[in-house]
Scaffold this motif. Sequence first.
Motif, PDB file in Angstrom:
ATOM      1  N   LEU A   1      10.543  -5.649  -1.267  1.00 26.85           N
ATOM      2  CA  LEU A   1       9.642  -4.495  -0.951  1.00 26.85           C
ATOM      3  C   LEU A   1      10.775  -3.876   0.540  1.00 26.85           C
ATOM      4  CD1 LEU A   1       6.093  -5.339  -0.501  1.00 26.85           C
ATOM      5  CD2 LEU A   1       7.119  -3.828  -1.561  1.00 26.85           C
ATOM      6  N   LEU A   2      11.192  -4.802   1.627  1.00 20.23           N
ATOM      7  CA  LEU A   2      11.726  -4.981   2.215  1.00 20.23           C
ATOM      8  C   LEU A   2      13.419  -4.331   2.557  1.00 20.23           C
ATOM      9  CD1 LEU A   2      11.586  -8.902   4.216  1.00 20.23           C
ATOM     10  CD2 LEU A   2      10.220  -6.982   4.897  1.00 20.23           C
TER      11      LEU A   2
ATOM     12  N   TYR B   1      15.799   8.036   5.702  1.00 17.85           N
ATOM     13  CA  TYR B   1      15.120   8.629   5.172  1.00 17.85           C
ATOM     14  C   TYR B   1      13.556   9.127   5.496  1.00 17.85           C
ATOM     15  CZ  TYR B   1      19.258   7.985   1.928  1.00 17.85           C
ATOM     16  OH  TYR B   1      20.297   8.128   1.730  1.00 17.85           O
ATOM     17  N   GLU B   2      13.285   7.779   6.448  1.00 16.58           N
ATOM     18  CA  GLU B   2      11.752   8.457   6.252  1.00 16.58           C
ATOM     19  C   GLU B   2      11.522   8.298   8.155  1.00 16.58           C
ATOM     20  OE1 GLU B   2      10.000   4.321   4.885  1.00 16.58           O
ATOM     21  OE2 GLU B   2      10.205   5.190   2.327  1.00 16.58           O
ATOM     22  N   ASN B   3      12.309   7.713   8.624  1.00 17.31           N
ATOM     23  CA  ASN B   3      11.977   7.206  10.090  1.00 17.31           C
ATOM     24  C   ASN B   3      13.397   8.493  10.720  1.00 17.31           C
ATOM     25  OD1 ASN B   3      12.513   6.893  12.733  1.00 17.31           O
ATOM     26  ND2 ASN B   3      10.634   5.028  11.842  1.00 17.31           N
ATOM     27  N   GLU B   4      12.641   9.584  11.216  1.00 20.55           N
ATOM     28  CA  GLU B   4      13.627  10.243  12.162  1.00 20.55           C
ATOM     29  C   GLU B   4      14.596   9.638  12.940  1.00 20.55           C
ATOM     30  OE1 GLU B   4      14.192  14.902  13.998  1.00 20.55           O
ATOM     31  OE2 GLU B   4      11.966  13.799  12.781  1.00 20.55           O
TER      32      GLU B   4
ATOM     33  N   THR C   1       0.737  -1.170  -0.067  1.00 17.15           N
ATOM     34  CA  THR C   1       0.375  -0.089   0.510  1.00 17.15           C
ATOM     35  C   THR C   1       0.688   1.525   0.074  1.00 17.15           C
ATOM     36  OG1 THR C   1      -1.488  -0.923   0.944  1.00 17.15           O
ATOM     37  CG2 THR C   1      -1.733   1.414   1.848  1.00 17.15           C
ATOM     38  N   LYS C   2       1.611   1.516   0.874  1.00 15.00           N
ATOM     39  CA  LYS C   2       2.920   1.828   1.295  1.00 15.00           C
ATOM     40  C   LYS C   2       3.460   2.944  -0.524  1.00 15.00           C
ATOM     41  CE  LYS C   2       6.837   3.940   3.333  1.00 15.00           C
ATOM     42  NZ  LYS C   2       7.980   3.648   4.315  1.00 15.00           N
ATOM     43  N   TYR C   3       3.473   1.888  -1.108  1.00 12.51           N
ATOM     44  CA  TYR C   3       4.913   1.683  -1.740  1.00 12.51           C
ATOM     45  C   TYR C   3       4.027   1.667  -3.985  1.00 12.51           C
ATOM     46  CZ  TYR C   3       8.586   2.263   0.539  1.00 12.51           C
ATOM     47  OH  TYR C   3       9.406   2.480   1.863  1.00 12.51           O
ATOM     48  N   ASN C   4       2.318   1.561  -3.239  1.00 10.08           N
ATOM     49  CA  ASN C   4       1.322   1.722  -4.758  1.00 10.08           C
ATOM     50  C   ASN C   4       1.489   0.277  -5.216  1.00 10.08           C
ATOM     51  OD1 ASN C   4      -0.247   4.101  -3.807  1.00 10.08           O
ATOM     52  ND2 ASN C   4       1.830   5.189  -4.415  1.00 10.08           N
ATOM     53  N   VAL C   5       1.902  -0.713  -4.469  1.00 13.90           N
ATOM     54  CA  VAL C   5       2.881  -1.897  -5.393  1.00 13.90           C
ATOM     55  C   VAL C   5       1.102  -2.255  -6.099  1.00 13.90           C
ATOM     56  CG1 VAL C   5       3.351  -4.223  -5.801  1.00 13.90           C
ATOM     57  CG2 VAL C   5       4.567  -2.158  -4.383  1.00 13.90           C
ATOM     58  N   PRO C   6       0.261  -2.476  -6.873  1.00 10.46           N
ATOM     59  CA  PRO C   6      -0.843  -3.477  -6.942  1.00 10.46           C
ATOM     60  C   PRO C   6      -0.411  -4.851  -6.839  1.00 10.46           C
ATOM     61  CG  PRO C   6       0.375  -3.275  -9.375  1.00 10.46           C
ATOM     62  CD  PRO C   6       1.294  -2.571  -8.423  1.00 10.46           C
TER      63      PRO C   6
END
Length: 649
Positions: free
Chosen positions: A450-451, A460-463, A365-370
Motif C-alpha cells: 500500500l505504501l 500523480y495524486e498530489n500536485e 479505503t482509498k484503494y478499495n482493499v477489503p
Amino acid sequence: MKLKQFLPLFFCFLFTLLKAQTASDAVLFTLDNQPVYAEEFLRVYNKNLDLVQDDSQKDVDAYLKLFTNYKLKLQEAKALGFHEKKSYLRELSNYKKQLAQNYITDPKVTDALVEEAYQRISHDINANHILIRLDENASPEDTLAAYKNIMKLRDRALQEGFDKVRKEVHNGQTVFGEELGYFSGFKMVYAFETVAYNTQVGAISEPFRTRFGYHILKVLDKRASEGEREVAHIMILSKSGDSLSAQAEEKIKSIYKRLEAGEAFEDLAKQFSEDKNSAPKGGLLPEFSRGQISAKAFEDVAFNLKAVGDYSEPFKTNFGWHIVKLYKIKPIPDFESMRPELEGKVKRDSRSKLIDEALVNKLKTKYNVPEFQPALAYFESIVTDDYFKNSWQLPESFTADKTLLVIGNKKLLYNDFGQYLLNTQRFSRKKERFKSLISTKYEAFLKTNLLQYQEEHLEYENEDFAHIVEEYRDGLLLFDLMENTIWNTAKSDSTGVKQFYNSHKDNYVLPERVDAVVVSSTKQRTLNKVKKLLQQNMTVDEVKSLIRGNDQIEAIFTVGIMDKEHQALPKPFEFKKGLSKVNKYNGAFVLVKVNDILPKTQKTLDEARGAVISDYQAYKEEQWVNELAQKYKVVVNQDVLEQVKAQLK
C-alpha cells in the motif's frame, strides 16, 4: 443604468474573467515543438518573485528570457542523456522517498498523539502494578490462563486491598508486584501509560495486556509535572551491611561541616566525591525528571530543594551517602516550543504504530482493499514447522498466478505473497500458530505494498508533491549539465582563460587605494586628542593605551589598505597624505590618517584568477545558450503572454 447598456459591459467583464482563468492553461511557448504552459511559468514566477534581488528580473519579459534559457538547458540535458544516468536516477529516487514521508503520513492522528503526549508529560502519575508475565506469542490456552489469573487477582485486590495482594503474589519471576513511583509520558510502554493516565486516582484498572503480559494497576496520585532539575552531588559509596558504612557516614558529615563553614560545593565534590563520572565536573549531573533515575530517595531530595543554590543535609540511598545542590529548575515548556521534539518522540515510540495503522486503514479505503482476505486459509494450509527453522519452501503445486488482491491498477498475485513469506521466514524463529503467523505476515505485506503504491503514484495524486519533485528533478539535471558543459571545462581551459583575461584586462584592475588608519568615536573631543597624539608620530597601540579609560572603548581603530568604497572611510573622501579633519559620518566622528597612496594597478592573471574564471564561465554560458537557441526553436505565443501579464498585474 438600462439593461441594454449593462449587458455589453457584463459580457466584456465575463470575457476578461474567462481570459484570466484560461491564461494559465494555455501554451505560453513551444520549445522544439514541445508545449510549455503558462501555468508553469506563472507558478515559478510567483514563487521566486520575493527571492530575486535584481528588479529587472521581476519584469515579465526579462523573466521569460531567464525561464526560456532554463528550458533550453533542460532540453539539452535530456538530449545528452543526463536524465538516464544511474547516479542521477539513484539520487532522484532517494529524494522522492524521503520527501514522500511528509505526504504519506496521516497528520490528524500524529497531531492528536502529540497533543496527548504533551498533556501526559505535563502531569506525573504515581502507581503500583501487578504483572503476570506472558510471552507475546503465547498459545491461546496460556493466554486465557493468564487472563483468568489476573482477573482473580483484581477481585482479591478489590476485596483485600491492592498493596496487600501485590506484596503477597510477587515472586520476581512469573508474577511481579511493584511500586513504580512517579512517572510521566514516554516513561512506560504506551499501552501501560494510556491505562495509567485514564484510571482515576484511587481506582484499580481493568486487566490489560502489554508485550510483557497482563497487568492491573492502581493509581495513587496524579499531579502537575515538576519539570526537570539540574543538580550536583557529593557521594560517598556505602552499601547496606557494609562494615565501612559508619566511616562513610562520618566522612559525609565532615564534608557537610566544611560546606557549612563556607567552602565551595564544587571544590569539595572534586576532592571527595566517589562518583567518578561527576566529580571532575564539580558533581554536576545531567538534567532529570521524576521517574527517570532509580533512586527515589535521591529524586525526592532533589525535587524538594526550593531555591537555586540550596543544598541538602547528608542522606542515604542504596548507593551510598549524598549531599545534593540545586543548580536549575526547568519547568515544562509551552506546547508550541515542545511540538517538534514531541513529534519526533511520537514517531520513534511504540505509539507510532497507531499512526501506521491509521494510514494503512486510510489507504485500504482509498484503494478499495477489503478487510477480509479469504486466500489466507490457503497459505495457512501450505506452511509447515520448517518455516520456524528457516528451511520452508513453497510446494510444487503452489498456485502462483492466481490474483490475491488489487491495489489501484496494480495486481498482486499469490506468488507475490508466497515470495514475501519465503524472504521473511528468517525473522520468524519462534514457533507460533500458523493462523496468527500468516495473518501477521499478510498485514505487513499489505502495508508494504500500500505504501509503495501510494509513493509510486503520489506524483500523480498530489500536485504540491509533483511540483517539488519536478523542481528537484530539473535542478539535478541542470547542475550535472552545467558542471560538465561549462564549469569544469572553463576551469580546465587554461588557454581560453588566458585569452579571455588578455581581452578583458581593464576589468581586473586594483583601484587607487590608501594605506590608512581610520579612527571612529561618538565623542569629538576623543578624536581631537587622538589627532594630537598621531601628529606626534605615535603608533596606534600607543594611542590606544593613552585614550583608554575605565576599561571602556573610547574609539575604534581600523588599519589597513582601503579603496574609496571601504565602509570605514567617510563619503566623500579625498585621497591625500596626512591627517584629515574630524568628519561627522554615520552618526559618529571619524578621523583618517593616510600613510600612503597606492596608485591604480593592473592585476596579474594569478591575482585575478578567481574573478577571471567566473567571468569566463559566464561568457561561455552566454555563447552556449545562444547556440541552444539556434538548435532548439522557441516560439512564444504573444496573445497568451499578454494574458499572463494582465493576470500578474
